[in-house]
Scaffold this motif. Structure first.
Motif, PDB file in Angstrom:
ATOM      1  N   ASP A  59       0.441  -1.772  -0.231  1.00 28.13           N
ATOM      2  CA  ASP A  59      -0.074  -0.016   0.227  1.00 28.13           C
ATOM      3  C   ASP A  59       0.991   0.933  -0.307  1.00 28.13           C
ATOM      4  O   ASP A  59       2.114   1.210   1.030  1.00 28.13           O
ATOM      5  N   GLU A  60       0.424   2.323  -0.938  1.00 24.54           N
ATOM      6  CA  GLU A  60       1.095   3.737  -1.230  1.00 24.54           C
ATOM      7  C   GLU A  60       2.269   3.360  -1.295  1.00 24.54           C
ATOM      8  O   GLU A  60       3.470   3.841  -0.858  1.00 24.54           O
ATOM      9  N   MET A  61       2.968   2.514  -1.887  1.00 21.84           N
ATOM     10  CA  MET A  61       4.372   2.747  -2.721  1.00 21.84           C
ATOM     11  C   MET A  61       5.127   3.334  -3.553  1.00 21.84           C
ATOM     12  O   MET A  61       3.783   3.977  -3.975  1.00 21.84           O
ATOM     13  N   ASN A  62       6.033   3.892  -3.132  1.00 22.50           N
ATOM     14  CA  ASN A  62       6.398   4.854  -4.035  1.00 22.50           C
ATOM     15  C   ASN A  62       8.165   4.313  -4.831  1.00 22.50           C
ATOM     16  O   ASN A  62       8.851   4.604  -5.213  1.00 22.50           O
ATOM     17  N   ILE A  63       7.620   3.354  -6.144  1.00 22.64           N
ATOM     18  CA  ILE A  63       8.355   3.030  -5.975  1.00 22.64           C
ATOM     19  C   ILE A  63       9.072   2.744  -8.057  1.00 22.64           C
ATOM     20  O   ILE A  63       8.477   3.130  -8.852  1.00 22.64           O
ATOM     21  N   GLN A  64      10.794   2.984  -7.905  1.00 24.66           N
ATOM     22  CA  GLN A  64      10.845   2.987  -9.329  1.00 24.66           C
ATOM     23  C   GLN A  64      10.758   1.885 -10.683  1.00 24.66           C
ATOM     24  O   GLN A  64      10.054   2.037 -11.328  1.00 24.66           O
ATOM     25  N   THR A  65      11.013   0.968  -9.705  1.00 26.81           N
ATOM     26  CA  THR A  65      10.282   0.072 -10.616  1.00 26.81           C
ATOM     27  C   THR A  65      10.035  -2.014  -9.824  1.00 26.81           C
ATOM     28  O   THR A  65      10.372  -2.131  -8.801  1.00 26.81           O
ATOM     29  N   ILE A  66       8.862  -2.837 -10.560  1.00 30.81           N
ATOM     30  CA  ILE A  66       9.127  -3.820  -9.757  1.00 30.81           C
ATOM     31  C   ILE A  66      10.278  -4.537 -10.300  1.00 30.81           C
ATOM     32  O   ILE A  66       9.782  -4.735 -12.287  1.00 30.81           O
ATOM     33  N   PRO A  67      11.332  -4.563 -10.187  1.00 33.02           N
ATOM     34  CA  PRO A  67      12.326  -5.989 -10.740  1.00 33.02           C
ATOM     35  C   PRO A  67      11.925  -6.895 -11.320  1.00 33.02           C
ATOM     36  O   PRO A  67      11.058  -7.828 -10.806  1.00 33.02           O
ATOM     37  N   PRO A  68      12.508  -7.370 -12.308  1.00 30.54           N
ATOM     38  CA  PRO A  68      12.877  -8.898 -12.712  1.00 30.54           C
ATOM     39  C   PRO A  68      12.552 -10.103 -12.055  1.00 30.54           C
ATOM     40  O   PRO A  68      13.664  -9.413 -10.783  1.00 30.54           O
ATOM     41  N   ASN A  69      12.328 -11.485 -11.878  1.00 28.67           N
ATOM     42  CA  ASN A  69      11.971 -11.985 -10.808  1.00 28.67           C
ATOM     43  C   ASN A  69      12.160 -11.924  -9.518  1.00 28.67           C
ATOM     44  O   ASN A  69      12.876 -12.257  -7.983  1.00 28.67           O
ATOM     45  N   SER A  70      11.222 -10.337  -8.564  1.00 24.01           N
ATOM     46  CA  SER A  70      10.945  -9.731  -8.108  1.00 24.01           C
ATOM     47  C   SER A  70       9.883 -10.874  -6.546  1.00 24.01           C
ATOM     48  O   SER A  70      10.729 -10.736  -5.807  1.00 24.01           O
ATOM     49  N   PHE A  71       9.514 -12.164  -7.641  1.00 25.54           N
ATOM     50  CA  PHE A  71       8.801 -12.796  -6.446  1.00 25.54           C
ATOM     51  C   PHE A  71       9.583 -14.246  -6.526  1.00 25.54           C
ATOM     52  O   PHE A  71       8.825 -15.189  -5.892  1.00 25.54           O
ATOM     53  N   LEU A  72      10.445 -14.828  -7.001  1.00 29.91           N
ATOM     54  CA  LEU A  72      11.024 -15.481  -7.196  1.00 29.91           C
ATOM     55  C   LEU A  72      11.798 -17.007  -5.965  1.00 29.91           C
ATOM     56  O   LEU A  72      11.980 -16.413  -4.400  1.00 29.91           O
ATOM     57  N   GLY A  73      10.983 -17.694  -5.571  1.00 30.36           N
ATOM     58  CA  GLY A  73      11.507 -19.034  -4.897  1.00 30.36           C
ATOM     59  C   GLY A  73      10.278 -18.752  -3.554  1.00 30.36           C
ATOM     60  O   GLY A  73      10.051 -19.311  -2.801  1.00 30.36           O
ATOM     61  N   LEU A  74       8.744 -17.866  -4.344  1.00 31.63           N
ATOM     62  CA  LEU A  74       7.733 -18.145  -3.356  1.00 31.63           C
ATOM     63  C   LEU A  74       7.701 -18.870  -3.551  1.00 31.63           C
ATOM     64  O   LEU A  74       6.012 -18.983  -5.050  1.00 31.63           O
ATOM     65  N   GLU A  75       7.344 -19.756  -3.886  1.00 35.57           N
ATOM     66  CA  GLU A  75       6.873 -21.844  -4.152  1.00 35.57           C
ATOM     67  C   GLU A  75       4.668 -21.895  -3.396  1.00 35.57           C
ATOM     68  O   GLU A  75       4.176 -22.423  -3.608  1.00 35.57           O
ATOM     69  N   PHE A  76       4.880 -21.420  -2.917  1.00 32.49           N
ATOM     70  CA  PHE A  76       3.231 -20.909  -2.206  1.00 32.49           C
ATOM     71  C   PHE A  76       2.378 -19.497  -2.583  1.00 32.49           C
ATOM     72  O   PHE A  76       1.317 -19.688  -2.060  1.00 32.49           O
ATOM     73  N   LEU A  77       2.888 -18.390  -3.007  1.00 36.56           N
ATOM     74  CA  LEU A  77       2.796 -17.179  -2.905  1.00 36.56           C
ATOM     75  C   LEU A  77       1.100 -17.739  -4.008  1.00 36.56           C
ATOM     76  O   LEU A  77       1.116 -17.842  -5.103  1.00 36.56           O
ATOM     77  N   ASN A  78       0.044 -16.487  -3.097  1.00 36.04           N
ATOM     78  CA  ASN A  78      -1.591 -17.068  -4.194  1.00 36.04           C
ATOM     79  C   ASN A  78      -1.810 -16.090  -4.442  1.00 36.04           C
ATOM     80  O   ASN A  78      -2.630 -15.713  -5.391  1.00 36.04           O
ATOM     81  N   THR A  79      -1.368 -14.650  -4.037  1.00 33.82           N
ATOM     82  CA  THR A  79      -1.678 -13.512  -4.014  1.00 33.82           C
ATOM     83  C   THR A  79      -0.922 -12.355  -4.070  1.00 33.82           C
ATOM     84  O   THR A  79      -0.882 -12.211  -2.840  1.00 33.82           O
ATOM     85  N   ILE A  80      -0.951 -11.290  -5.173  1.00 33.35           N
ATOM     86  CA  ILE A  80       0.007  -9.747  -5.069  1.00 33.35           C
ATOM     87  C   ILE A  80      -1.637  -8.836  -5.679  1.00 33.35           C
ATOM     88  O   ILE A  80      -2.016  -9.047  -6.020  1.00 33.35           O
ATOM     89  N   GLU A  81      -1.571  -8.082  -3.832  1.00 34.20           N
ATOM     90  CA  GLU A  81      -2.494  -6.980  -4.503  1.00 34.20           C
ATOM     91  C   GLU A  81      -1.001  -5.731  -4.186  1.00 34.20           C
ATOM     92  O   GLU A  81      -0.801  -5.502  -3.056  1.00 34.20           O
ATOM     93  N   PHE A  82      -2.054  -4.765  -5.126  1.00 33.96           N
ATOM     94  CA  PHE A  82      -1.096  -3.394  -4.700  1.00 33.96           C
ATOM     95  C   PHE A  82      -2.328  -2.217  -4.441  1.00 33.96           C
ATOM     96  O   PHE A  82      -2.994  -2.242  -5.954  1.00 33.96           O
TER      97      PHE A  82
END
Length: 350
Positions: A59-82
């Motif tokens: 929430d309320e992120m102010n980021i230059q970029t969401i980089p490549p492979n940002s969520f690598l290794g998260l084998e159980f990740l179900n939901t991403i919400e911005f």
């Protein structure tokens, strides 16, 4: 007695190690509870998330970029919400290798540039929602090759530059495009697969080039799409529509209206007089009324950066594996050590 003290020290060490590991797992500026990670007002994208994370909320992120492979290794990740966030760009391969991902949501967010293959070939992804947001530019093949979509929603969102083949080979159950504004639209921006339900309501297309109508209709499997209330700029850019022969395309245009207050009707569509009624110079008439079939771009080969985001997951995997497996291995070794010591002690006593 000595062995009991030794065992106590070992398990105390395990407890402290686990506590330290727990502190290290949660990114700075985030709150980790159970398997949920919630981050607030960050200016740098987190380098690493806990390996067992299932839900990420930002929430309320102010980021230059969401980089490549940002969520690598998260084998159980179900939901991403911005929510309410500002991203300069979403990079190629930003969401790569998250086969467990089912939901991706952007709400009231601003995206400067959606790079090619930003959202690509996530086999488990069933829900994409882009709501009340703004996107400056969508690259070709930005959202591509998704065939298990239950719901693709683009609602109350403004896209300033929608390139040719921005959304490609996306199929599923429900496609919803409602209340959105498309500023600059290039030839054939949507090359959808098939959807069981299609709702395209009350949008504004300030440009409606050749190929847009065709591919919105192709997406409708049920032959009864709800496509109505859409507005288009009735200028030289639509001078090709008087050549349309497909009745469904004509019906679609009958449900549209001009931003200048004019009405598009079947008589105007089929009439050769349409092009002369529009403010076109001769050069534009010759170019646009031909509405030539442009060559569809070939799907490029996906090339992701070889490094992991921040370099952390790569070095961790090569040396020690992920945190959970490292801890598990450590506990296993210590238990075996204890077992050997106990056996050795009993032998000596015997």
């Amino acid at each position: 007695m000595e062995i009991q003290v030794f065992i106590l020290l070992i398990f105390s060490g395990i407890t402290f190690a686990a506590a330290d590991l727990s502190k290290e797992k949660c990114p700075s500026g985030c709150v980790c509870r159970k398997r949920d990670v919630k981050c607030y007002a960050l200016t740098d994208f987190p380098v690493k998330f806990p390996p067992l994370t299932t839900y990420i909320f930002m929430d309320e992120m102010n980021i230059q970029t969401i980089p490549p492979n940002s969520f690598l290794g998260l084998e159980f990740l179900n939901t991403i919400e911005f929510q309410r966030s500002n991203f300069g760009s979403i990079s190629t391969c930003a969401f790569k290798s998250i086969q467990s991902l089912e939901k991706l949501i952007f709400f009231k967010s601003v995206i400067g540039h959606l790079d090619k293959f930003a959202i690509f070939n996530n086999t488990g992804l069933s829900t994409i929602e882009i709501l009340e947001s703004k996107i400056t530019e969508v690259s070709p093949f930005a959202i591509a090759t998704l065939d298990n979509i239950v719901s693709f929603s683009l609602e109350d969102t403004t896209i300033y530059d929608l390139n040719t083949m921005s959304i490609v080979n996306v199929s599923g159950k429900e496609l919803t495009i409602v209340g959105s504004v498309f500023k600059t639209v290039h030839y054939m921006p949507f090359v959808f697969g098939r959807f069981s339900q299609v709702k395209i309501l009350n949008n504004t297309f300030e440009m409606l080039p050749c190929g847009t109508i065709d591919n919105l209709l192709v997406a409708a499997v049920d032959n009864n799409p709800l496509i109505t209330g859409n507005a288009i700029m009735c200028d030289c850019g639509i001078s090709y529509i008087h050549k349309l022969q497909n009745e469904k395309q004509k019906d679609l245009l009958n449900n549209m209206y001009c931003l200048d207050g004019g009405v598009i009707n079947s008589q105007r569509i089929v009439s050769e007089a349409l092009s002369s009624a529009l403010p076109c110079d001769q050069k534009n008439k010759e170019t646009l009324t031909k509405c030539r079939t442009q060559e569809v771009k070939k799907m490029p080969t996906l090339v992701c950066p070889s490094y992991s985001h921040g370099g952390v997951y790569k070095s961790t995997e090569n040396k020690n594996g992920n945190s959970a497996s490292s801890l598990s291995s450590c506990v296993t070794v210590l238990i075996l050590t204890i077992f050997v010591l106990l056996n050795g002690s009993s032998v000596r006593q015997f």
